[in-house]
Write a protein that holds these residues in place. Structure first.
Motif, short mmCIF file in Angstrom:
data_model
loop_
_atom_site.label_atom_id
_atom_site.label_comp_id
_atom_site.label_asym_id
_atom_site.label_seq_id
_atom_site.Cartn_x
_atom_site.Cartn_y
_atom_site.Cartn_z
N LEU A 274 0.84 -1.21 0.00
CA LEU A 274 0.00 0.00 0.00
C LEU A 274 0.87 1.25 0.00
CD1 LEU A 274 -2.72 -1.06 2.61
CD2 LEU A 274 -3.06 -0.71 0.15
N GLU A 275 2.03 1.17 0.65
CA GLU A 275 3.01 2.26 0.63
C GLU A 275 4.34 1.70 1.08
OE1 GLU A 275 1.31 5.12 3.35
OE2 GLU A 275 2.05 4.01 5.09
N GLY A 276 5.41 2.44 0.78
CA GLY A 276 6.72 2.04 1.26
C GLY A 276 7.35 0.89 0.50
N ALA A 277 6.96 0.70 -0.77
CA ALA A 277 7.56 -0.36 -1.58
C ALA A 277 7.76 0.17 -3.01
CB ALA A 277 6.66 -1.59 -1.58
N ASP A 278 8.40 -0.63 -3.86
CA ASP A 278 8.68 -0.20 -5.23
C ASP A 278 7.40 0.08 -6.00
OD1 ASP A 278 11.57 -0.77 -5.02
OD2 ASP A 278 10.84 -2.83 -4.77
N ILE A 279 6.39 -0.77 -5.77
CA ILE A 279 5.10 -0.61 -6.43
C ILE A 279 4.06 -0.30 -5.36
CG2 ILE A 279 3.28 -1.76 -7.76
CD1 ILE A 279 5.45 -3.53 -9.02
N ALA B 83 0.25 -0.33 -4.67
CA ALA B 83 -0.97 -0.89 -5.24
C ALA B 83 -1.87 -1.41 -4.13
CB ALA B 83 -0.64 -2.02 -6.22
N ASP B 84 -3.14 -1.08 -4.21
CA ASP B 84 -4.13 -1.60 -3.25
C ASP B 84 -4.77 -2.85 -3.85
OD1 ASP B 84 -6.20 -2.21 -1.58
OD2 ASP B 84 -7.08 -0.19 -1.58
N LEU B 85 -4.39 -4.00 -3.32
CA LEU B 85 -4.84 -5.28 -3.90
C LEU B 85 -6.28 -5.62 -3.53
CD1 LEU B 85 -1.52 -7.23 -3.42
CD2 LEU B 85 -2.47 -6.31 -5.55
N ALA B 86 -6.93 -4.74 -2.77
CA ALA B 86 -8.36 -4.91 -2.52
C ALA B 86 -9.20 -4.43 -3.70
CB ALA B 86 -8.77 -4.15 -1.26
N THR B 87 -8.57 -3.70 -4.62
CA THR B 87 -9.33 -3.07 -5.71
C THR B 87 -8.89 -3.58 -7.08
OG1 THR B 87 -7.77 -1.23 -6.06
CG2 THR B 87 -9.43 -0.94 -4.33
N ALA B 88 -9.82 -3.51 -8.03
CA ALA B 88 -9.50 -3.90 -9.41
C ALA B 88 -8.41 -3.01 -9.98
CB ALA B 88 -10.77 -3.82 -10.27
N GLY C 213 -6.02 -1.41 -8.36
CA GLY C 213 -4.74 -1.75 -7.74
C GLY C 213 -4.16 -3.03 -8.32
N ARG C 214 -5.01 -3.99 -8.57
CA ARG C 214 -4.54 -5.27 -9.14
C ARG C 214 -4.01 -5.06 -10.55
NH1 ARG C 214 -10.14 -8.03 -7.03
NH2 ARG C 214 -9.69 -7.80 -4.79
N THR C 215 -4.71 -4.24 -11.33
CA THR C 215 -4.25 -3.93 -12.69
C THR C 215 -2.93 -3.17 -12.64
OG1 THR C 215 -6.54 -3.82 -13.41
CG2 THR C 215 -4.92 -2.82 -14.87
N ALA C 216 -2.84 -2.21 -11.71
CA ALA C 216 -1.62 -1.41 -11.58
C ALA C 216 -0.44 -2.29 -11.19
CB ALA C 216 -1.82 -0.31 -10.54
N LEU C 217 -0.67 -3.26 -10.31
CA LEU C 217 0.41 -4.17 -9.89
C LEU C 217 1.01 -4.86 -11.11
CD1 LEU C 217 1.99 -5.82 -7.65
CD2 LEU C 217 0.23 -7.56 -8.00
N VAL C 218 0.14 -5.42 -11.95
CA VAL C 218 0.63 -6.18 -13.10
C VAL C 218 1.33 -5.25 -14.09
CG1 VAL C 218 -0.06 -7.65 -15.03
CG2 VAL C 218 -1.10 -7.98 -12.77
N ALA C 219 0.76 -4.08 -14.30
CA ALA C 219 1.36 -3.14 -15.26
C ALA C 219 2.74 -2.69 -14.79
CB ALA C 219 0.44 -1.92 -15.44
N ARG C 220 2.86 -2.32 -13.53
CA ARG C 220 4.15 -1.83 -13.00
C ARG C 220 5.16 -2.97 -12.91
NH1 ARG C 220 6.91 1.80 -13.06
NH2 ARG C 220 7.51 2.22 -10.90
N THR D 279 -3.05 -11.43 -7.94
CA THR D 279 -1.58 -11.31 -8.02
C THR D 279 -0.99 -12.48 -8.78
OG1 THR D 279 -1.48 -10.08 -5.93
CG2 THR D 279 0.53 -11.24 -6.61
N LEU D 280 -1.40 -13.69 -8.39
CA LEU D 280 -0.81 -14.89 -8.98
C LEU D 280 -1.25 -15.06 -10.43
CD1 LEU D 280 -1.27 -17.04 -5.78
CD2 LEU D 280 0.92 -16.35 -6.77
N GLU D 281 -2.53 -14.89 -10.69
CA GLU D 281 -3.00 -15.05 -12.08
C GLU D 281 -2.49 -13.92 -12.96
OE1 GLU D 281 -7.28 -15.58 -11.77
OE2 GLU D 281 -7.00 -17.76 -11.86
#
Ligand code: NAI
Length: 256
Positions: A33-38, A40-45, A47-54, A90-92
């Motif tokens: 959620l903060e303090g990392a390279d990416i 992303a809020d994994l509770a939200t669609a 955030g999940r999209t942003a995780l994969v993109a980044r 995250t995994l998929e």
């Protein structure tokens, strides 16, 4: 050296995993959620999209391993969103990046709470992939005054998702090992308040008895995450590996 993506990287078990992997010379992309390279809020669609993109950008399109640690223990429907749907997304979502590795591995952090009594409707909704239905079931548990069941249910559903998924075309047939680890009580910011209060500590220790060495430090979970996601792990997949000081053996030792 391998390239890792670790969620929940800013705290507790995830942070210990990042430190261990970096110490061993691996490249680690952290997400939180903060303090990392990416961020992303994994509770939200979104955030999940942003995780994969980044992750795609930062890794150049290839990951050797994913360690999904992000999770919460709130008596609230948010817990199923993060612990089950966030982890599965995250995994998929990162699986295509794993497929580009010569030795791809993934692990998700479940819990000993996965073997506690669960809300069957909630687990079934999560396993069917219906997030709205799962949130409705979780809210119903809260309304009955049973919000505490959501956490163990989320950890059971994600563990069962791993067991159902690991042997499929997309994973085993693509050479990707997929496992869960199920820690007992680990001393982190998540559990510290419960452990510091003698009353809640007694409840925790009753639910999760740890005859071997008691509560764990996050650094005592990280080596198992490292090994399961190492190139050396060629044949362990679809497992829920308990790192729990014997809690699983105490609670259901007659089952194999
Ligand atoms: P922690 O609270 O120290 O770390 C969890 C991390 O996940 C935090 O940095 C948090 O910001 C992140 N996170 C939470 N919600 C998020 C979201 N929506 N999007 C992205 N990141 C999010 O907790 P701890 O203890 O290290 O837990 C890590 C994992 O281990 C969790 O899945 C937890 O359920 C599991 N676990 C913990 C045990 C324990 O006794 N501490 C026992 C068994 C499992």
């Amino acid at each position: 050296a391998r390239t890792y993506l670790v969620t929940g990287a800013a705290s507790g078990i995830g942070r210990a995993a990042v430190a261990r992997l970096r110490d061993r010379g691996h490249t680690v992309i952290g997400a939180d959620l903060e303090g990392a390279d990416i961020t992303a809020d994994l509770a939200t669609a979104e955030g999940r999209t942003a995780l994969v993109a980044r992750a795609t950008e930062l890794s150049g399109g290839r990951l050797d391993a994913v360690v999904a640690c992000a999770g919460i223990a709130a008596f609230d429907p948010l817990t199923i969103r993060v612990n089950h749907f966030g982890a599965v997304a995250t995994l998929e979502g990162l699986r295509p990046l794993l497929a580009a590795s010569a030795a791809p591995r993934a692990v998700v952090v479940s819990s000993v709470a996965s073997i506690h009594p669960a809300d069957e409707a909630l687990v079934a909704a999560a396993l069917s992939g219906d997030e709205d239905a799962a949130v409705t079931a979780a809210q119903a548990a809260v309304d009955r005054g049973e919000g505490r069941v959501i956490y163990g249910s989320s950890k059971q559903s994600v563990a069962r998702w791993v067991r159902r998924t690991a042997a499929t075309e997309d994973w085993a047939a693509a050479g990707i090992a997929l496992n869960a680890v199920a820690p007992g009580t680990v001393v982190t910011p998540m559990t510290r308040p419960m452990i510091d209060d003698p009353q809640t500590r007694a409840v925790v220790d009753g639910a999760v008895p740890m005859p071997l060495n008691g509560h764990a430090a996050p650094e005592q979970v990280a080596p198992l995450l490292e090994w399961l996601t190492s190139a050396e792990n060629t044949h362990v997949t679809g497992q829920v590996v308990f790192v729990d000081g014997g809690a699983d053996a105490v609670l259901r030792g007659d089952r194999t």
